[in-house]
Enzyme design. Sequence first.
Site, PDB file in Angstrom:
ATOM      1  N   VAL A  10      13.778  -4.950  10.827  1.00 27.26           N
ATOM      2  CA  VAL A  10      15.100  -5.283  10.276  1.00 27.26           C
ATOM      3  C   VAL A  10      15.652  -6.535  10.953  1.00 27.26           C
ATOM      4  CG1 VAL A  10      17.504  -4.491  10.112  1.00 27.26           C
ATOM      5  CG2 VAL A  10      15.645  -2.924   9.560  1.00 27.26           C
ATOM      6  N   ASP A  30      14.839 -10.060  22.093  1.00 30.87           N
ATOM      7  CA  ASP A  30      14.197  -8.748  22.149  1.00 30.87           C
ATOM      8  C   ASP A  30      13.712  -8.544  23.584  1.00 30.87           C
ATOM      9  OD1 ASP A  30      12.812  -6.844  19.726  1.00 30.87           O
ATOM     10  OD2 ASP A  30      12.005  -6.609  21.750  1.00 30.87           O
ATOM     11  N   THR A  40      18.793   0.848  11.177  1.00 31.28           N
ATOM     12  CA  THR A  40      18.836   2.170  10.559  1.00 31.28           C
ATOM     13  C   THR A  40      19.428   3.131  11.584  1.00 31.28           C
ATOM     14  OG1 THR A  40      16.909   1.687   9.273  1.00 31.28           O
ATOM     15  CG2 THR A  40      17.420   3.998   9.558  1.00 31.28           C
ATOM     16  N   GLU A  54      21.513  -1.783   6.150  1.00 32.61           N
ATOM     17  CA  GLU A  54      20.475  -2.562   5.481  1.00 32.61           C
ATOM     18  C   GLU A  54      19.769  -1.683   4.446  1.00 32.61           C
ATOM     19  OE1 GLU A  54      19.848  -5.896   5.782  1.00 32.61           O
ATOM     20  OE2 GLU A  54      18.867  -5.103   4.001  1.00 32.61           O
ATOM     21  N   LYS A  74      24.671   4.739   3.743  1.00 33.24           N
ATOM     22  CA  LYS A  74      23.270   4.466   4.117  1.00 33.24           C
ATOM     23  C   LYS A  74      22.470   5.774   4.195  1.00 33.24           C
ATOM     24  CE  LYS A  74      19.668   2.579   6.049  1.00 33.24           C
ATOM     25  NZ  LYS A  74      18.692   1.914   5.198  1.00 33.24           N
ATOM     26  N   LEU A 112      10.026   8.435  -8.275  1.00 29.32           N
ATOM     27  CA  LEU A 112       9.571   9.700  -8.862  1.00 29.32           C
ATOM     28  C   LEU A 112       8.051   9.749  -8.831  1.00 29.32           C
ATOM     29  CD1 LEU A 112      11.928  10.188 -11.954  1.00 29.32           C
ATOM     30  CD2 LEU A 112      11.833  11.600  -9.897  1.00 29.32           C
ATOM     31  N   GLY A 159       2.669  12.432  -4.988  1.00 24.00           N
ATOM     32  CA  GLY A 159       1.491  12.139  -4.170  1.00 24.00           C
ATOM     33  C   GLY A 159       1.649  12.701  -2.773  1.00 24.00           C
ATOM     34  N   CYS A 198      11.989   5.088   8.285  1.00 17.69           N
ATOM     35  CA  CYS A 198      13.339   5.306   7.774  1.00 17.69           C
ATOM     36  C   CYS A 198      13.576   6.676   7.156  1.00 17.69           C
ATOM     37  CB  CYS A 198      13.677   4.218   6.769  1.00 17.69           C
ATOM     38  SG  CYS A 198      13.513   2.591   7.519  1.00 17.69           S
ATOM     39  N   ARG A 247       4.153   4.086  11.189  1.00 15.16           N
ATOM     40  CA  ARG A 247       5.041   5.122  11.730  1.00 15.16           C
ATOM     41  C   ARG A 247       5.260   6.214  10.678  1.00 15.16           C
ATOM     42  NH1 ARG A 247       9.848   1.414  13.767  1.00 15.16           N
ATOM     43  NH2 ARG A 247       9.337   0.423  11.782  1.00 15.16           N
TER      44      ARG A 247
HETATM   45  C1  UGA Z   1      13.451   2.726   2.634  1.00 10.87           C
HETATM   46  C2  UGA Z   1      14.508   2.451   1.551  1.00 10.87           C
HETATM   47  O1  UGA Z   1      13.873   2.341   0.274  1.00 10.87           O
HETATM   48  C3  UGA Z   1      15.278   1.181   1.850  1.00 10.87           C
HETATM   49  O2  UGA Z   1      16.309   0.995   0.888  1.00 10.87           O
HETATM   50  C4  UGA Z   1      15.905   1.281   3.237  1.00 10.87           C
HETATM   51  O3  UGA Z   1      16.569   0.084   3.609  1.00 10.87           O
HETATM   52  C5  UGA Z   1      14.822   1.568   4.257  1.00 10.87           C
HETATM   53  O4  UGA Z   1      14.105   2.772   3.901  1.00 10.87           O
HETATM   54  C6  UGA Z   1      15.483   1.750   5.599  1.00 10.87           C
HETATM   55  O5  UGA Z   1      16.253   2.716   5.758  1.00 10.87           O
HETATM   56  O6  UGA Z   1      15.345   0.887   6.457  1.00 10.87           O
HETATM   57  P1  UGA Z   1      10.993   1.804   3.175  1.00 10.87           P
HETATM   58  O7  UGA Z   1      10.938   2.938   4.147  1.00 10.87           O
HETATM   59  O8  UGA Z   1      10.604   0.451   3.636  1.00 10.87           O
HETATM   60  O9  UGA Z   1      12.508   1.661   2.600  1.00 10.87           O
HETATM   61  O10 UGA Z   1      10.041   2.133   1.953  1.00 10.87           O
HETATM   62  P2  UGA Z   1      10.175   2.805   0.512  1.00 10.87           P
HETATM   63  O11 UGA Z   1       9.673   1.864  -0.488  1.00 10.87           O
HETATM   64  O12 UGA Z   1      11.514   3.357   0.282  1.00 10.87           O
HETATM   65  O13 UGA Z   1       9.128   4.011   0.638  1.00 10.87           O
HETATM   66  C7  UGA Z   1       9.298   5.065   1.568  1.00 10.87           C
HETATM   67  C8  UGA Z   1       8.185   6.082   1.434  1.00 10.87           C
HETATM   68  O14 UGA Z   1       8.326   6.817   0.214  1.00 10.87           O
HETATM   69  C9  UGA Z   1       6.772   5.484   1.404  1.00 10.87           C
HETATM   70  O15 UGA Z   1       5.924   6.283   2.193  1.00 10.87           O
HETATM   71  C10 UGA Z   1       6.375   5.557  -0.050  1.00 10.87           C
HETATM   72  O16 UGA Z   1       4.983   5.648  -0.237  1.00 10.87           O
HETATM   73  C11 UGA Z   1       7.076   6.845  -0.470  1.00 10.87           C
HETATM   74  N1  UGA Z   1       7.366   6.921  -1.923  1.00 10.87           N
HETATM   75  C12 UGA Z   1       8.197   6.008  -2.497  1.00 10.87           C
HETATM   76  C13 UGA Z   1       6.804   7.940  -2.671  1.00 10.87           C
HETATM   77  O17 UGA Z   1       6.054   8.791  -2.145  1.00 10.87           O
HETATM   78  N2  UGA Z   1       7.100   8.026  -4.008  1.00 10.87           N
HETATM   79  C14 UGA Z   1       7.929   7.128  -4.606  1.00 10.87           C
HETATM   80  O18 UGA Z   1       8.170   7.266  -5.838  1.00 10.87           O
HETATM   81  C15 UGA Z   1       8.488   6.098  -3.835  1.00 10.87           C
END
Ligand code: UGA
Length: 494
Positions: free
Chosen positions: A25, A44, A135, A166, A237, A283, A286, A293, A360
């Site tokens: 971030v 950092d 976060t 964020e 958030k 949606l 898997g 996060c 992570r």
């Molecule tokens: C998530 C949020 O989407 C961001 O808006 C937020 O800023 C961020 O956390 C945070 O709090 O910093 P991120 O963790 O980078 O972002 O990734 P995502 O794209 O949200 O995916 C999170 C997890 O959900 C991944 O493991 C992904 O594979 C999984 N996922 C996502 C699913 O299993 N199914 C889905 O339909 C979508």
Amino acid sequence: MLACRPNSGLGDNYLRVSVIGCGHVGLVTGACLAAAGHQVVCTDTDAARIAMLTAGGVPVYEPHLGAVLRSARKARRVSFTTNPTEAIRAGEAIFVCVGTLTRENGETDFSAIDHLALQIAQEARSPKLVIEKSTVPTRAGAELRRGLFTYANSRANYFRVASNPEFMREGTAVSDFFHPDRILVGVEEQSAATDLHAIYSSILERRFACPIHAGNCPSTPEVEFVVTDIKEAELIKHASDSFLALKISYANVLADICEKIGADVDRVTRAMGLDPRIGAQFLKAGLGFGGFCFPNDVQAFIELSASVGIDFAILKAAERVNKERIDVCIDKLRRALPALKNKRVAVLGLAFKADTDDVRFAPALEVIKRLLEEGAKVRASDPEAMPRTKAKFPQVSYYSDPYEAMRGADAAIICTDWDLFKTLDWKHAGKLMARKLVIDGRNLNSHQAMQDSDFEYYSFGRGTTASRSPVENPVETPAPIEDPCDAVVTAKAI
Ligand code: UGA
């Protein structure tokens, strides 16, 4: 209020901004604010990270970040230091991007925030707008404020505190930063909202040189600048991340139901998503959600709710469903391979999602842990996340070429939705594997394509494809398995 200076480069105004914490971030925030025209100092405590950044390197894999940093360096708008005093004194606005930790009992550990408040209070020599961005759990803003005002003594009026949660995602963070759905600020006074509006003005008014679309940005709705108080901003958030996690777990339970009644979850969720009240995103069934996060945010929100006497039962269920995905995956594998001891299993994808090297809370790591516990021999491949995984699982064999990971394998499990794994040549893979068996933890392939390649194929919520061939691969004798110590790792080092 902060005074903006004219910026000849962008015809815009700029501020002096500091970013404390160069994790995902912090680094994206610092780089993108510099690209938006501000003068940025990033700090950092990790000296190796700062040395790498100073030398022109990028310590995390994030598409477009390298280019953004390069041009910010060239324009002399960004610098890096291990000296927090330098950063604290340089910035009129200080973005706090250090992580908070969750203790074993689920409580939040605010010690990093407290330490930072002490440092800022002691080292500041001029008024500062201190903005909490990482976060964080609700109450981080209050903790920051408490620390600053306690340690500042007579200089307490130097500080204003704000929250600016964020919403960017790893893998698309730079794009999300420049093209956000909304910019949310939690403030205690109007002047802080005005200053934050000034910091983001070029993004809100779309007056920046987009590092991704080069003058051809997609047309998107106007970005709303949402102003709330600090605790509401923090709650928004938490509530947003947790709701998305809830949606994923909902899709995963739906997938379980689809399997029982012979329906296809992809068709079901696609049609559901056409309703704008539901929406098509998040949606995808898997292996479930990972990353730093969602798992942390969900846990922290459950804990926060409990602390005010609310049992957030549906969120607890979402968390449980997510953990169960690993059991569901291993059960699918066991259905085809009842005894996993000494079986060679290729794990395709280690990162918690595509386009990142972040492992992570990655589901793949849980899968690997279970496979190793059962005595399987794991052969892993990932375009970016192998070095980080190798540090945790040195006993696994790593291959930059996914086909090499599958050579001689009794099964392959797809754990990450990398594009690379959507376009694998399964006919070729089938010739290399000892057994044509795939568990697709991200529903990347079609049953038809896997059937055409004569694979036994299990996905999530979409039925099973049986192989037409005998179980053992009759075509090619599998190549001998190398000793894990000789495993080839050619991915770039971190
Ligand atoms: C998530 C949020 O989407 C961001 O808006 C937020 O800023 C961020 O956390 C945070 O709090 O910093 P991120 O963790 O980078 O972002 O990734 P995502 O794209 O949200 O995916 C999170 C997890 O959900 C991944 O493991 C992904 O594979 C999984 N996922 C996502 C699913 O299993 N199914 C889905 O339909 C979508």
